[in-house]
Enzyme design. Structure first.
Site, short mmCIF file in Angstrom:
data_model
loop_
_atom_site.label_atom_id
_atom_site.label_comp_id
_atom_site.label_asym_id
_atom_site.label_seq_id
_atom_site.Cartn_x
_atom_site.Cartn_y
_atom_site.Cartn_z
N THR A 106 0.81 -1.22 0.00
CA THR A 106 0.00 0.00 0.00
C THR A 106 0.84 1.27 0.00
O THR A 106 1.89 1.36 0.63
CB THR A 106 -0.94 0.00 1.21
OG1 THR A 106 -1.75 1.17 1.20
CG2 THR A 106 -0.18 -0.07 2.53
N GLU A 153 7.80 -2.65 -0.40
CA GLU A 153 6.95 -2.44 0.77
C GLU A 153 6.17 -1.11 0.67
O GLU A 153 6.23 -0.42 -0.33
CB GLU A 153 7.79 -2.50 2.04
CG GLU A 153 7.71 -3.85 2.76
CD GLU A 153 6.29 -4.21 3.18
OE1 GLU A 153 5.41 -3.31 3.27
OE2 GLU A 153 6.03 -5.40 3.41
N HIS A 154 5.48 -0.79 1.76
CA HIS A 154 4.56 0.35 1.78
C HIS A 154 5.27 1.68 1.51
O HIS A 154 6.42 1.90 1.89
CB HIS A 154 3.85 0.43 3.13
CG HIS A 154 4.78 0.69 4.28
ND1 HIS A 154 5.15 1.95 4.69
CD2 HIS A 154 5.44 -0.16 5.10
CE1 HIS A 154 5.98 1.89 5.70
NE2 HIS A 154 6.18 0.60 5.98
N ASP A 155 4.59 2.55 0.80
CA ASP A 155 4.99 3.96 0.62
C ASP A 155 6.32 4.12 -0.10
O ASP A 155 7.03 5.12 0.11
CB ASP A 155 5.04 4.67 1.97
CG ASP A 155 3.70 4.65 2.68
OD1 ASP A 155 2.71 5.09 2.06
OD2 ASP A 155 3.62 4.16 3.83
N ALA A 203 8.95 3.02 2.61
CA ALA A 203 9.31 4.43 2.37
C ALA A 203 10.68 4.58 1.71
O ALA A 203 11.34 5.60 1.88
CB ALA A 203 9.25 5.22 3.67
#
Length: 205
Positions: free
Chosen positions: A116, A133-135, A153
């Protein structure tokens, strides 16, 4: 959709396999100058000719299926400038969170995961069993290689390569055309154009 595969090497074969597994996609064959037109290619698809043959072959879109980032960028840019429809090849076993933003002409291989909040640029390869992974932000023409893991991130620049089985820790930024070698563990930012290798990753000498 009738799709041309630009390339004739191993990655083109992977993309052909992805397209054959997708609903609504009909791969027509390979566009490459490395083999004579009419030559049988992998997975039963023919070699259709070189790049100059594209205009003469009825099709709905194409995928630039070349592993080398610089060559893939050049071909993608050229075909996009000609108004070609650059389609995404996404294997049914890949997992993309509903809010992932995916650019044009991307290749998302078997078992790849993008979580996500991630934004994936144009002409990116998320290779087999890779994890984004996320972001995360993955720049245009970048390649996250098989088994590589990009933590939350992370910023990956345009044309950068996260090598086979490499890991990039949370919040790290890799500049444009930076390279993390196979198996590297990247703990800190990597300047544009620099290659880092090892555990922990250090500049290649």
């Amino acid at each position: 959709m009738k799709i041309l595969i630009i390339g004739g090497g191993g990655h083109a074969r992977v993309v052909a396999d992805i397209l054959l597994a997708m609903d609504g996609m009909e791969p027509l064959g390979y566009v490459t100058s490395d083999q004579a037109p009419g030559t049988p290619g992998p997975l039963g698809l023919p070699v259709l000719g070189g790049d100059d043959a594209v205009e003469s072959i009825p099709h709905d879109g194409l995928v630039v299926a070349v592993g080398d980032n610089a060559i893939r960028e050049r071909l993608f840019t050229g075909f996009a400038a000609q108004g070609e429809n650059m389609v995404n090849a996404i294997h049914p076993s890949a997992i993309l969170a509903p809010d992932v933003v995916l650019g044009r002409g991307c290749m998302v291989c078997p078992g790849a995961i993008a979580n996500t909040g991630s934004v994936i640029g144009d002409n990116v390869i998320l290779n087999t069993a890779s994890v984004t992974e996320h972001d995360c932000r993955i720049g245009d023409h970048a390649h996250v290689a098989p088994g590589a893991k990009v933590a939350g991130a992370v910023r990956i620049g345009a044309g950068a390569l996260v090598g086979l089985g490499a890991a990039v820790l949370p919040g790290v930024a890799m500049g444009d055309r930076a390279v993390a070698g196979a198996g590297a563990v990247v703990l800190g930012d990597v300047p544009p154009g620099l290659t880092v290798v090892g555990v922990p990753a250090r500049p290649k000498t």
